[in-house]
Every structure is written in structure tokens, then in C-alpha cells.
Design an enzyme around this catalytic site. Structure first.
Site, PDB file in Angstrom:
ATOM      1  N   CYS A  99     -49.877  -5.322 -21.075  1.00 23.56           N
ATOM      2  CA  CYS A  99     -50.046  -6.748 -21.407  1.00 23.56           C
ATOM      3  C   CYS A  99     -50.398  -6.917 -22.882  1.00 23.56           C
ATOM      4  O   CYS A  99     -51.386  -6.385 -23.381  1.00 23.56           O
ATOM      5  CB  CYS A  99     -51.112  -7.350 -20.503  1.00 23.56           C
ATOM      6  SG  CYS A  99     -51.838  -8.872 -21.103  1.00 23.56           S
ATOM      7  N   CYS A 439     -30.769 -31.691 -14.595  1.00 23.47           N
ATOM      8  CA  CYS A 439     -30.923 -31.841 -13.146  1.00 23.47           C
ATOM      9  C   CYS A 439     -29.634 -31.429 -12.436  1.00 23.47           C
ATOM     10  O   CYS A 439     -28.527 -31.767 -12.850  1.00 23.47           O
ATOM     11  CB  CYS A 439     -31.405 -33.234 -12.788  1.00 23.47           C
ATOM     12  SG  CYS A 439     -30.216 -34.317 -12.045  1.00 23.47           S
ATOM     13  N   CYS A 442     -27.437 -34.213 -10.468  1.00 19.51           N
ATOM     14  CA  CYS A 442     -27.117 -35.440 -11.192  1.00 19.51           C
ATOM     15  C   CYS A 442     -25.602 -35.678 -11.290  1.00 19.51           C
ATOM     16  O   CYS A 442     -25.144 -36.805 -11.237  1.00 19.51           O
ATOM     17  CB  CYS A 442     -27.737 -35.419 -12.587  1.00 19.51           C
ATOM     18  SG  CYS A 442     -29.479 -35.894 -12.597  1.00 19.51           S
TER      19      CYS A 442
END
Ligand code: NAG
Ligand code: NAG
Length: 530
Positions: A99, A439, A442
Site C-alpha cells: 500500500c 447512463c 438513456c
């Protein structure tokens, strides 16, 4: 050589070492090495304290850091519980070897451990490789990396301080019995000023009484500012020149042009904390990855300036002047426009992500409104912008594309700037499709709307329209789901009717006819009433 007096920590570590040697004969080497080093270090310190060892020359910075690293105890399956139960205060860093943020924090953690050790602070600094010891880590409550937890008498609390070594030391001292540092001599005061980039200084003729108690409560509650106290006006004048009083004073000191700010209010914990919150930032804060969380969490009105670093040099002074005028009311932040990570998310809010020009913007986090200074930022304009922001009379900014040419279109393209004219002020019935480029469904809805527009073509009182909500905003357009289909009755635009987006074109046509009929009846009734 005098025999060092064993400290409780020394005894604890010795027991840990003996236990790990007893129970871990085969694999003890790696883990107990650290503890041996720790003990060696403790012994070395004890000797130094008793004048046993001589250091002919001061250790180098690298030596200090590597020494500090050894002051951090490496936890494992066997020593964790004992470390927690055997110490009043333990700060544990949960990390993973891969990390990046853990790796960045590690040397600062070690540096803090070194400083705390020098200050003889009772906290034990420890770290655990949460990937290697997942069970221990999860029992401790470590869920992500890096995690910092403070155990006080075996009960954990979240770490709420900053992430530089200095900030860690300040937070830990506050939580481990030293919320305020007392300076008793001119030398100590000079040394303190040299070592601290920001601090809050108090002068009290006696370290007791209600004012003093509130001061200590504020010092304990605050998470990031070092408090310092003295009872001598002469020493107080070193911490904060021009202290007017000889028996009671409080002020904040920062490393920046506006170095000193004195506190003029009653000594109450919450008021003191509010004062610190209002004054802890410099006149103009340069946003970085490190201070961003702190800046974003401020609840003040904020003015953000986006510019290239070189261009901002010319603007710094006007902004510092403005910051002085609106001190403690508006926070001023500079963001390097070339720093995509920091600047882009903000510029996107204004639809200006491609901009390279200097931009002056403002945010009111309480109302969620955003503002844009839409002209050259001259000192006079900056001041007027801030003054109107503070009075609440600045018009909020709404994103809009350029006004498109809708000539001959079956479906009107509406943008933020034309929403009033084309939707709200129109007397027609409007079917509005609200979409975004990202989206997934859509496009299907867009095709349905195109079919419907063809079907209803020729009907004078019906208009089909669409708006891309990712780049256009309007205060009356509040949608949280895409796509959305709205029917706006011609006579009343204040309450659009939501239509289903998953129905077939045929069902939608039936529904639109129903709404049109209801609207025609409403209009007839209105006529009758006249
Ligand atoms: C921890 O426990 C000891 C012994 O019970 C107690 O004296 C001490 O005050 C406790 N520390 C804190 C910070 O509560
Ligand atoms: C429009 O509709 C809203 C909500 O149904 C209603 O409160 C308002 O009075 C209506 N306005 C007009 C002009 O009819």
C-alpha cells in the site's frame, strides 16, 4: 557503570521476549530481533540518562531516523495482545506492504515515535502488517490501510489528527496527558517558537480557575493545534509579541504574513475552538493532497482561485488583502490549474475543465451553491465578489452549454440558459427527456422519445425536448435518476409529472394522450370560472 533502573516498559518487553523465545523456539528469530533491538535501545537511553555513554558528535539525520524506526514495535500473532494490555497508551499503525499510502506514512510514523520518545511520552508506537497477520488485524478493528488506532487501557479509539510527524506528535500528546505544553523560561520559549509552525498560546497568572479550565478543555478537544501556556508576561511576549495584558491572554500564531491573531472573546471551550477553526488557515491556503481533507472539511464560505502558479504570484497580494478584510468569515484557497487531480473535479462543477485561464469561484457548503466571478479578477472585483458572497446576494452559478440552434428540430435541445424560456415560460405541454452521456439506458429512452415526437408531430400544443444534465443545470431541474421523462402541463409548470421510462412507445403515447386530455379539461374549467 550504574545499573539502569528497570522501567515498566522494560519489564514488559523483557517478558514479551522471554515468552516469544519460549513459545516460538523455531520461528522466533525475526520477530524477537525487533524486541531485542528495542531493549537495547531502552538500555542505551537509560545509560545516557545516567551519563553512562558519551556521544562525541551528534547523530546524523539518517541515524536519527533509523533509530526512530527501531522505536516502533512490530506486532505479530504473539505480542499484540500483550502490547495492548501491558501499556496505558498504544498507537497502532495497520499497514499492508504493497500500500503506497502506508509506505508514505511509515517514515512519518517512525519520526513521530522518535520525537515522542525524546519527550518521554508514555505512548508505545507499534505497527502491524495486516496482510501477514489478518486475524490479529481484524480483531483490532483494522479494516483498511493505513489505519491508525489509539488504545487507551486496552480500549481503542479512532485517530483524528493530521498525518505529518509533527501533527501526530501533537495529537498523541493531547491524548496522553499533555494537552498543553508549559514553558518556564525564555530559552524554552525561544526553542518552542523555533520548533512549531503553528500554536495557540495562553498567558494565565495562575494555572487554575474557570478561564484556565476552559482553555485546557479546548486544548484537549482540538485535534491539531499545539497549545502552550505560561504565567510570565515576559515569556508570553516571546511566544506572542505585544501581549497587552499581564494576567490573561490567548492568541494563535502561524508561519505566514498574518502571523498573530489575538482572541478577544470570553473564555469558553466552544468559542475558543471556533476561533481556532476560523483562524488556523493562512490568509491564502495552497491546496495540496496532504491538506485537502482539512480544507474540504471547513464549514466556512470558500473562495477558490484556479490559476497557473506563475500567474497566481501576481494575484497573491490582492487575495491576501481580501483575505484580511474577510478574515474568519471567508476562506481563500489557491489551486494550481495544472494539477489535474486537484483542479479537475472542481472545474467540472463549472463545466470549465478545459479552461487554462485564471478562474475565481466560491462555494457555500451549507446551501450547496457555487459561484463564478465572470470577469477579470481585478482587486476591486475580487472584493465585491467576496462582499456579495458574504451578504448572500451573489447569484449562484448554473452550468450550461452554449445556446444551440433548434431550427427545424423535432426535439428541442434545452440547455441551462434556455430552461426558463423553453420550459418554464412556455405555454405548451412539454415532454422533457433528461439524460447524461454515461447512463446506460438513456439511449433506449432517447429512441422512444424520437418515435413519440414523430407520432405527435403536427400537434400545436405539444413540444418534445431533451437536456443533458451532465453539462446543464437549473435550480428547478432536480433529478437524481437517469433517464427521466417529465410531462410539464402547459398551464402549470411548477409540478411536472414523472413518466415511466421502461414502457413501450405505445404505452407512453397512451399516457401522454391521457395527460393532454386532463390538461385540456383543466384549461376548460379555468375558462368556465372566468
Ligand atoms: C488507565 O488505567 C489506570 C489503572 O486503572 C488508571 O490509573 C489510568 O487513569 C487509566 N488511564 C486513562 C487515560 O484513563
Ligand atoms: C400549480 O400546481 C401546484 C402544485 O400542484 C399548485 O400548488 C399551484 O397552485 C398551481 N399553480 C397554478 C397557477 O395553478
Amino acid at each position: 557503570m550504574p545499573t539502569p533502573k528497570p522501567t515498566s516498559r522494560f519489564i514488559f518487553l523483557t517478558i514479551t521476549l522471554l515468552l516469544s523465545l519460549t513459545f516460538l523456539t523455531s520461528k522466533a528469530t525475526e520477530d524477537s530481533d525487533d524486541i531485542e533491538e528495542l531493549i537495547a535501545l531502552d538500555e542505551e537511553q537509560e545509560q545516557q540518562e545516567h551519563g553512562g555513554t558519551h556521544h562525541p558528535k551528534p547523530p546524523s539525520e539518517a541515524e536519527v531516523l533509523s533509530r526512530a524506526q527501531r522505536i516502533v514495535l512490530e506486532l505479530n500473532n504473539d505480542n499484540t495482545q500483550m502490547a495492548i494490555d501491558g501499556n496505558e497508551f498504544v498507537l497502532i499503525l495497520g499497514y499492508a506492504p504493497w500500500c503506497v499510502r502506508s509506505a508514505e506514512l511509515m517514515p512519518r510514523f517512525a519520526e513521530a515515535a522518535g520525537s515522542l520518545n525524546e519527550l518521554k511520552n508514555p505512548v508505545l508506537m507499534a505497527k502491524i502488517d495486516a496482510e501477514r497477520y489478518p486475524k490479529v488485524a481484524s480483531n483490532l478493528g483494522i479494516k483498511g490501510y493505513p489505519t491508525l488506532l489509539l488504545f487507551v487501557n486496552s480500549t481503542s479509539q479512532a485517530y483524528t489528527g493530521g498525518f505529518s510527524a509533527e501533527e501526530m506528535v501533537i495529537w498523541l500528546r493531547k491524548k496522553t496527558g499533555t494537552p498543553v505544553v508549559r514553558v518556564d523560561s525564555i530559552d524554552e520559549a525561544n526553542d518552542f517558537v523555533k520548533k512549531h509552525s503553528m500554536f495557540a498560546a495562553g498567558l494565565f497568572d495562575k494555572f487554575e480557575g474557570p478561564d484556565y479550565e476552559e482553555f485546557v478543555k479546548a486544548a484537549t478537544t482540538d485535534n491539531e493545534i499545539q497549545f502552550v501556556e505560561t504565567s510570565s508576561p515576559r515569556i508570553a511576549n516571546i511566544l506572542y509579541p505585544d501581549v497587552k495584558s499581564t494576567n490573561l491572554f490567548f492568541g494563535i500564531v502561524k508561519s505566514e504574513p498574518e502571523r498573530y491573531t489575538s482572541y478577544e472573546d470570553a473564555f469558553e471551550k466552544d468559542r475558543i475552538l471556533q476561533f481556532l477553526n476560523d483562524n488556523k488557515f493562512p490568509l491564502v491556503t495552497f491546496l495540496t493532497e496532504v491538506n485537502s481533507a482539512k480544507v474540504y472539511s471547513s464549514d466556512k464560505l470558500q473562495v477558490y482561485v484556479f490559476a497557473e502558479a506563475d500567474d497566481f504570484k501576481k494575484l497573491l497580494e490582492p487575495f491576501q488583502d481580501a483575505a484580511r478584510k474577510f478574515k474568519s468569515k471567508i476562506m481563500f484557497v489557491f489551486i494550481d490549474i495544472k494539477d489535474d487531480n486537484l483542479a479537475k473535479p472542481f472545474l467540472t462543477l463549472f463545466g470549465l475543465e478545459e479552461s487554462e485561464d485564471t478562474l475565481v469561484t466560491a462555494f457555500d457548503y451549507k446551501s450547496g451553491a457555487k459561484y463564478l466571478l465572470e470577469s477579470d479578477p481585478t482587486p476591486a472585483r475580487i472584493e465585491e465578489f467576496c462582499s456579495r458572497l458574504l451578504k448572500g446576494i451573489l447569484p449562484p452559478f448554473y452550468k450550461s452549454q452554449a445556446i444551440p440552434d433548434n431550427k427545424g428540430a423535432d426535439i428541442l435541445t434545452v440547455v441551462g440558459k434556455t430552461f426558463d424560456d423553453l420550459i418554464l415560460r412556455s405555454s405548451k405541454n412539454i415532454i422533457l427527456e433528461i439524460h447524461t452521456p454515461w447512463c446506460l439506458t438513456c439511449e433506449t429512452t432517447s429512441k422512444q422519445v424520437e418515435k413519440l415526437a414523430k407520432h405527435f408531430k403536427g400537434l400545436e400544443n405539444v413540444v418534445f425536448a431533451r437536456i443533458d444534465a451532465s453539462v446543464n443545470e437549473h435550480p428547478k431541474l432536480e433529478v437524481d435518476d437517469y433517464p427521466t421523462l417529465l410531462f410539464y402541463p402547459g398551464s402549470n409548470k411548477s409540478n411536472p409529472i414523472k413518466m415511466p421510462t421502461k414502457s413501450s412507445a405505445k404505452d407512453l403515447a397512451i399516457l401522454i394522450n391521457k395527460h393532454l386530455k386532463a390538461e385540456a379539461e383543466t384549461q376548460d374549467m379555468a375558462k368556465d370560472e372566468l
